[in-house]
Design an enzyme around this catalytic site. Structure first.
Site, PDB file in Angstrom:
ATOM      1  N   LYS A  68      36.889  55.362  45.336  1.00 27.70           N
ATOM      2  CA  LYS A  68      35.936  54.397  45.894  1.00 27.70           C
ATOM      3  C   LYS A  68      34.503  54.923  46.039  1.00 27.70           C
ATOM      4  O   LYS A  68      33.761  54.543  46.949  1.00 27.70           O
ATOM      5  CB  LYS A  68      36.423  53.844  47.258  1.00 27.70           C
ATOM      6  CG  LYS A  68      37.857  53.395  47.311  1.00 27.70           C
ATOM      7  CD  LYS A  68      38.357  52.688  46.108  1.00 27.70           C
ATOM      8  CE  LYS A  68      37.763  51.319  45.898  1.00 27.70           C
ATOM      9  NZ  LYS A  68      38.207  50.765  44.577  1.00 27.70           N
ATOM     10  N   HIS A 130      40.646  61.717  39.232  1.00 28.94           N
ATOM     11  CA  HIS A 130      40.389  61.780  40.671  1.00 28.94           C
ATOM     12  C   HIS A 130      40.863  63.145  41.203  1.00 28.94           C
ATOM     13  O   HIS A 130      40.794  63.392  42.406  1.00 28.94           O
ATOM     14  CB  HIS A 130      41.180  60.701  41.410  1.00 28.94           C
ATOM     15  CG  HIS A 130      40.607  59.322  41.300  1.00 28.94           C
ATOM     16  ND1 HIS A 130      39.301  59.023  41.596  1.00 28.94           N
ATOM     17  CD2 HIS A 130      41.180  58.138  40.954  1.00 28.94           C
ATOM     18  CE1 HIS A 130      39.102  57.718  41.437  1.00 28.94           C
ATOM     19  NE2 HIS A 130      40.217  57.167  41.043  1.00 28.94           N
ATOM     20  N   SER A 161      35.008  51.117  51.885  1.00 32.21           N
ATOM     21  CA  SER A 161      35.381  50.599  50.566  1.00 32.21           C
ATOM     22  C   SER A 161      36.882  50.803  50.330  1.00 32.21           C
ATOM     23  O   SER A 161      37.572  49.903  49.840  1.00 32.21           O
ATOM     24  CB  SER A 161      34.563  51.320  49.489  1.00 32.21           C
ATOM     25  OG  SER A 161      34.890  50.834  48.220  1.00 32.21           O
TER      26      SER A 161
HETATM   27  P1  A3P Z   1      32.407  48.538  47.745  1.00 30.33           P
HETATM   28  O1  A3P Z   1      33.843  48.438  48.148  1.00 30.33           O
HETATM   29  O2  A3P Z   1      31.562  49.206  48.793  1.00 30.33           O
HETATM   30  O3  A3P Z   1      31.839  47.245  47.311  1.00 30.33           O
HETATM   31  P2  A3P Z   1      35.491  52.959  42.531  1.00 30.33           P
HETATM   32  O4  A3P Z   1      34.989  52.377  41.268  1.00 30.33           O
HETATM   33  O5  A3P Z   1      35.355  54.438  42.611  1.00 30.33           O
HETATM   34  O6  A3P Z   1      36.843  52.461  42.879  1.00 30.33           O
HETATM   35  O7  A3P Z   1      34.484  52.442  43.676  1.00 30.33           O
HETATM   36  C1  A3P Z   1      34.485  51.093  44.032  1.00 30.33           C
HETATM   37  C2  A3P Z   1      33.169  50.773  44.697  1.00 30.33           C
HETATM   38  O8  A3P Z   1      32.140  50.695  43.696  1.00 30.33           O
HETATM   39  C3  A3P Z   1      33.218  49.404  45.362  1.00 30.33           C
HETATM   40  O9  A3P Z   1      32.314  49.492  46.464  1.00 30.33           O
HETATM   41  C4  A3P Z   1      32.704  48.505  44.256  1.00 30.33           C
HETATM   42  O10 A3P Z   1      32.218  47.263  44.702  1.00 30.33           O
HETATM   43  C5  A3P Z   1      31.607  49.366  43.663  1.00 30.33           C
HETATM   44  N1  A3P Z   1      31.295  49.022  42.262  1.00 30.33           N
HETATM   45  C6  A3P Z   1      32.161  48.711  41.279  1.00 30.33           C
HETATM   46  N2  A3P Z   1      31.510  48.438  40.140  1.00 30.33           N
HETATM   47  C7  A3P Z   1      30.198  48.572  40.412  1.00 30.33           C
HETATM   48  C8  A3P Z   1      29.007  48.392  39.643  1.00 30.33           C
HETATM   49  N3  A3P Z   1      29.064  48.009  38.388  1.00 30.33           N
HETATM   50  N4  A3P Z   1      27.820  48.609  40.240  1.00 30.33           N
HETATM   51  C9  A3P Z   1      27.758  48.996  41.538  1.00 30.33           C
HETATM   52  N5  A3P Z   1      28.835  49.179  42.319  1.00 30.33           N
HETATM   53  C10 A3P Z   1      30.052  48.968  41.769  1.00 30.33           C
END
Ligand code: A3P
Length: 315
Positions: A68, A130, A161
Site C-alpha cells: 500500500k 514485497h 490505505s
Molecule cells: P490509498 O488507499 O491511500 O488511496 P499499492 O499499489 O502499493 O497497493 O498502494 C495502493 C495505494 O496507491 C492506494 O492508496 C491507491 O489508491 C494508490 N494508487 C493506486 N494507483 C495509483 C495511481 N495511479 N496514482 C496514485 N495513487 C495510486
C-alpha cells in the site's frame, strides 16, 4: 519425476513452516515469521524458492515496496517507460499493472498459476516484490547491473490505505475491522510483509550505499512533482525522457482517475483473491487525518521517529 520432486519439496517446506513463530492477523489469518518478517505459507514457499534458484540477468529491473505504498502506480509508470517506444502501445488499457509487472511471491511456483513465468520471461525483465531486502537472492544483491526501485510512503497513510484494502468487501463502515485493533497490528509489525519500518529502512540504507543500483522513491514526492520523479525513474533505467510530451503521456496513462475507470480494472483480478478495482482508492497524501485519533497520530509519529532515528530518512 519433476512433479514428485516438487511435491517432496512442498512437503519439506510445510514441515519447516510449521515450526516457525505464528501470530493471528485480523483475528483470523495465520501468519508465520520467517527471516524476521510475517507472511502466509505460500509467500514463504515462493520466497524460499526464489532466493535459492533465481539467477539474475544484467538487464533485470526489480521494483520493491511494502504493501500500500504506491506499488501499482510504480508498476504502471515503469511498464510504460520500459516498453518499446516504437510501438507506443497503450499497455495499461489492455490489462492491470499487476499483470504487466508480476509480483514474484504471488506466483505459485508449484502450480505456476500466474500467466507470467519469471524464469522464462524475455530480457529486460521487469518484476516486483514485497519481500524485504534481506531475503532477496544473492544474485540480485551482488549484481551491479540489475537495478532496484523502491517506493516508500508515510506510515500513517500506508496504515490507513492498508486498513481500507482489507475492508474493501464491506460496503458499510459498520462492518469495518476496528481501526484501533488494526493500528496495533501495524505498530507491532504483524501484517503481511511487516514490520513496515524495518522493510523501508533496509532498502533505504542499501540505496544510500549503492545509489546506482537502488533508487529510493517516496509516494509523496511522486504526488508533489510527478514530472520530476518520472524523469528521474526513466534516467535511472537508462531510458531518459527528453520530450515533455512523453512525460505527460506517461503520467496521463498512469493516472489514478484513468486507471480506475478502465474496463480492465473495474472487473476481474490478476491475483485470484484480489479484485483489480481494490488497488485504486483515493490516492491522496494525508488521508490518515480523516481516520486517526490524536492519540494514534502521536503514537505512530513517536514510533516512526524512534525507528528512523539516525538514518536520515523522513517519511
Ligand atoms: P490509498 O488507499 O491511500 O488511496 P499499492 O499499489 O502499493 O497497493 O498502494 C495502493 C495505494 O496507491 C492506494 O492508496 C491507491 O489508491 C494508490 N494508487 C493506486 N494507483 C495509483 C495511481 N495511479 N496514482 C496514485 N495513487 C495510486
Amino acid at each position: 519425476d519433476k512433479e514428485l520432486a516438487l511435491h517432496n519439496e512442498e512437503d519439506i517446506d510445510n514441515k519447516f513452516i510449521e515450526k516457525l513463530p505464528k501470530a493471528l492477523f485480523l483475528d483470523q489469518i495465520e501468519l508465520f515469521e520467517w527471516e524476521g518478517f510475517w507472511s502466509e505459507p505460500p509467500t514463504i514457499k515462493a520466497a524460499k524458492m526464489f532466493k535459492t534458484t533465481f539467477q539474475t540477468d544484467p538487464n533485470d529491473v526489480l521494483l520493491a515496496s511494502s504493501m500500500k505504498t504506491g506499488s501499482t502506480w510504480l508498476k504502471a509508470i515503469c511498464a510504460c517507460i520500459m516498453q518499446d517506444n516504437k510501438e507506443d502501445e497503450d499497455l495499461l488499457n489492455k490489462d492491470n499493472p499487476h499483470f504487466h509487472v508480476p509480483t514474484i511471491e504471488a506466483i505459485d511456483y508449484y502450480t505456476k498459476t500466474l500467466a507470467h513465468d519469471l524464469y522464462t520471461m524475455p530480457s529486460s525483465r521487469l518484476f516486483h516484490t514485497h519481500l524485504p531486502y534481506r531475503v532477496l537472492p544473492d544474485s540480485i544483491k551482488n549484481s551491479d547491473n540489475c537495478k532496484i526501485i523502491y517506493i516508500a510512503r508515510n506510515p500513517k497513510d500506508t496504515l490507513i490505505s492498508m486498513w481500507h484494502f482489507y475492508n474493501n468487501n464491506h460496503e458499510d463502515p459498520k462492518n469495518f475491522f476496528p481501526l484501533e485493533k488494526f493500528f496495533d497490528y501495524f505498530c507491532n509489525g504483524v501484517h503481511f510483509y511487516g514490520p513496515f519500518f524495518e522493510h523501508v529502512l533496509e532498502y533505504w540504507q542499501e540505496s544510500k550505499k549503492r545509489p546506482q543500483k537502488i533508487l529510493f522513491l517516496k509516494y509523496e514526492d511522486l504526488k508533489m512533482d510527478p514530472k520530476k520523479e518520472v524523469r528521474k525513474i526513466a534516467l535511472f533505467l537508462g531510458k531518459p525522457l527528453d520530450n515533455e510530451e512523453n512525460v505527460e503521456k506517461i503520467l496521463w496513462r498512469c493516472s489514478l482517475d484513468r486507471l480506475k475507470n478502465l474496463e480492465v480494472n473495474k472487473s476481474g483480478s490478476v491475483i485470484s483473491t484480489i479484485q483489480n478495482s481494490t488497488y485504486f482508492r483515493k490516492g491522496v497524501v494525508g488521508d490518515w487525518k480523516n481516520h486517526m485519533t490524536p492519540e494514534m497520530e502521536e503514537k505512530l509519529d513517536k514510533l516512526t521517529s524512534l525507528k528512523f532515528q539516525g538514518s536520515g530518512l523522513e517519511l
